[in-house]
Write an enzyme that holds these catalytic residues in place. Structure first.
Site, PDB file in Angstrom:
ATOM      1  N   ASN A   9       0.861  -1.182   0.000  1.00  0.00           N
ATOM      2  CA  ASN A   9       0.000   0.000   0.000  1.00  0.00           C
ATOM      3  C   ASN A   9       0.897   1.231   0.000  1.00  0.00           C
ATOM      4  O   ASN A   9       1.481   1.566   1.022  1.00  0.00           O
ATOM      5  CB  ASN A   9      -0.895  -0.032   1.257  1.00  0.00           C
ATOM      6  N   TRP A  10       0.986   1.859  -1.165  1.00  0.00           N
ATOM      7  CA  TRP A  10       1.915   2.986  -1.290  1.00  0.00           C
ATOM      8  C   TRP A  10       1.338   4.290  -0.749  1.00  0.00           C
ATOM      9  O   TRP A  10       2.016   5.316  -0.721  1.00  0.00           O
ATOM     10  CB  TRP A  10       2.335   3.165  -2.759  1.00  0.00           C
ATOM     11  N   LYS A  11       0.070   4.302  -0.381  1.00  0.00           N
ATOM     12  CA  LYS A  11      -0.564   5.501   0.187  1.00  0.00           C
ATOM     13  C   LYS A  11      -0.326   6.714  -0.728  1.00  0.00           C
ATOM     14  O   LYS A  11      -0.342   6.563  -1.942  1.00  0.00           O
ATOM     15  CB  LYS A  11      -0.071   5.722   1.614  1.00  0.00           C
ATOM     16  N   HIS A  93      -9.610   1.019   4.795  1.00  0.00           N
ATOM     17  CA  HIS A  93      -8.343   1.315   5.477  1.00  0.00           C
ATOM     18  C   HIS A  93      -8.584   2.346   6.586  1.00  0.00           C
ATOM     19  O   HIS A  93      -9.391   3.269   6.408  1.00  0.00           O
ATOM     20  CB  HIS A  93      -7.318   1.840   4.467  1.00  0.00           C
ATOM     21  N   GLU A  95      -6.979   4.810   7.563  1.00  0.00           N
ATOM     22  CA  GLU A  95      -6.734   6.215   7.191  1.00  0.00           C
ATOM     23  C   GLU A  95      -7.923   6.787   6.416  1.00  0.00           C
ATOM     24  O   GLU A  95      -8.199   7.988   6.481  1.00  0.00           O
ATOM     25  CB  GLU A  95      -5.424   6.319   6.384  1.00  0.00           C
ATOM     26  N   GLU A 167      -5.470  -4.800  10.664  1.00  0.00           N
ATOM     27  CA  GLU A 167      -4.486  -3.745  10.869  1.00  0.00           C
ATOM     28  C   GLU A 167      -4.833  -2.957  12.129  1.00  0.00           C
ATOM     29  O   GLU A 167      -5.638  -2.012  12.067  1.00  0.00           O
ATOM     30  CB  GLU A 167      -4.479  -2.784   9.672  1.00  0.00           C
ATOM     31  N   GLY A 173       2.208   2.590  10.766  1.00  0.00           N
ATOM     32  CA  GLY A 173       3.145   3.703  10.606  1.00  0.00           C
ATOM     33  C   GLY A 173       3.835   4.127  11.881  1.00  0.00           C
ATOM     34  O   GLY A 173       4.435   5.198  11.930  1.00  0.00           O
ATOM     35  N   SER A 213       3.261  -1.673  10.442  1.00  0.00           N
ATOM     36  CA  SER A 213       4.705  -1.651  10.688  1.00  0.00           C
ATOM     37  C   SER A 213       5.399  -2.968  10.342  1.00  0.00           C
ATOM     38  O   SER A 213       6.328  -3.380  11.026  1.00  0.00           O
ATOM     39  CB  SER A 213       4.992  -1.245  12.145  1.00  0.00           C
ATOM     40  N   GLY A 234       2.825  -1.019   4.359  1.00  0.00           N
ATOM     41  CA  GLY A 234       2.798   0.390   3.992  1.00  0.00           C
ATOM     42  C   GLY A 234       4.201   0.917   3.749  1.00  0.00           C
ATOM     43  O   GLY A 234       4.787   0.708   2.687  1.00  0.00           O
ATOM     44  N   GLY A 235       4.763   1.562   4.751  1.00  0.00           N
ATOM     45  CA  GLY A 235       6.058   2.236   4.606  1.00  0.00           C
ATOM     46  C   GLY A 235       7.135   1.374   3.963  1.00  0.00           C
ATOM     47  O   GLY A 235       7.840   1.829   3.040  1.00  0.00           O
TER      48      GLY A 235
HETATM   49  P1  PGA Z   1       2.652   0.596   7.640  1.00  0.00           P
HETATM   50  O1  PGA Z   1       1.203   0.729   6.986  1.00  0.00           O
HETATM   51  O2  PGA Z   1       3.247  -0.695   7.135  1.00  0.00           O
HETATM   52  O3  PGA Z   1       3.403   1.794   7.193  1.00  0.00           O
HETATM   53  O4  PGA Z   1       2.455   0.547   9.133  1.00  0.00           O
HETATM   54  C1  PGA Z   1       0.380  -0.387   6.823  1.00  0.00           C
HETATM   55  C2  PGA Z   1      -0.928   0.024   6.213  1.00  0.00           C
HETATM   56  O5  PGA Z   1      -1.419   1.102   6.544  1.00  0.00           O
HETATM   57  O6  PGA Z   1      -1.502  -0.691   5.383  1.00  0.00           O
END
Ligand code: PGA
Length: 270
Positions: A9-11, A93, A95, A167, A173, A213, A234-235
């Site tokens: 997930n590149w956000k 998600h 976010e 999640e 994050g 994470s 994500g990151g």
């Molecule tokens: P993260 O994000 O790996 O940066 O914690 C995961 C996600 O939001 O899908």
């Protein structure tokens, strides 16, 4: 037999030019035939990533989708617009729940649009830190599942290949991942809740990913749990080295699981 899935997930990262380049690099460094790889770039990068991955068996996903099929919704993207650009879509998600006010009811409607367009959904669920500390993490996740899944035919969602991503919001994050055992307990709770929502035994076939994470250094802790079928990253998914480590480890898990299954099937046949 559940697949092992690693979804990136590149956000809100990468321009179209950067995304094509990064997708190519990640694809080349993660060639594990036993792992389902998915990259979810920003909407405006979908075409660049699709073009970059024409010769690679890497699926492309969108990060969300609008809950209506079409209409006067300035700036929004419908499921049918994604056809030809993406074959998967993330819904729910945290976010999006936080920043776009998406409720379980809206997320349920997004699932419906995804199904109508033939997109494979990744439904995200997860509790806040105070929920976990108060011992109500499973209750919260069960409520999210009920809110999003009620009214949907389990057979249709199962055929569409629904994936659930657990999640915990406090792990996203933050560098503070969940414990593998807690994530596995939640994966069991997810399947249990789905069983009670009309899925019955079919709930056991639903892949459950862990997200929050995840890195190449901690992926092992999650994949060591038989209840967990992969990760939503994500990151770390913006770094080819990290993705190489994560998908490489997932390949070991996928092969070990299929060997174990073949052995069980063999001993059953004798
Ligand atoms: P993260 O994000 O790996 O940066 O914690 C995961 C996600 O939001 O899908």
């Amino acid at each position: 037999m559940r697949p092992v899935v690693i979804a990136a997930n590149w956000k809100m990262h990468t321009t179209p030019a950067e995304a094509g380049e990064l997708a190519r690099l990640i694809a080349a460094r993660t060639r594990e035939p036993d792992v389902v790889r998915v990259i979810c770039p920003p909407f405006v990068c979908l075409a660049a990533v699709r073009d970059a991955l024409l010769d690679e068996p890497v699926a492309i996903g969108a990060q969300t989708v609008h809950h209506e099929a079409r209409g006067a919704f300035t700036g929004m993207i419908s499921a049918e617009m994604l056809v030809g650009l993406a074959s998967w879509v993330i819904v729910g998600h945290s976010e999006r729940r936080r920043d776009a006010g998406e409720t379980d009811e809206i997320i349920g409607r997004q699932l419906g649009r995804a199904l109508d367009a033939g997109l494979r959904p990744i439904l995200c669920v997860g509790e806040q830190l105070d929920d976990r500390e108060a011992g109500r993490a499973e209750t919260v996740v069960e409520r999210q599942l009920r809110g999003a899944l009620t009214g949907h035919d389990p057979v249709r969602l199962g055929e569409a290949g629904l994936v659930v991503a657990y999640e915990p919001v406090w792990a996203i994050g933050t560098g503070r991942s969940a414990h593998g055992a807690d994530a596995a307990a939640m994966a069991d709770a997810v399947r249990g809740a789905m069983g009670n929502l009309g899925w019955g035994a079919a709930a056991d076939a639903v892949p459950v990913l862990y997200g929050g994470s995840v890195t190449s250094a901690n992926i092992e802790e999650f994949l060591a749990e038989p209840a967990i079928d992969g990760a939503l990253v994500g990151g770390a998914s913006l770094k080819a080295d990290e993705m190489a480590g994560i998908v490489g480890r997932a390949g070991i898990t996928a092969r070990a699981r299929s060997t174990a299954r073949a052995r069980t099937a063999g001993s059953g046949a004798r």
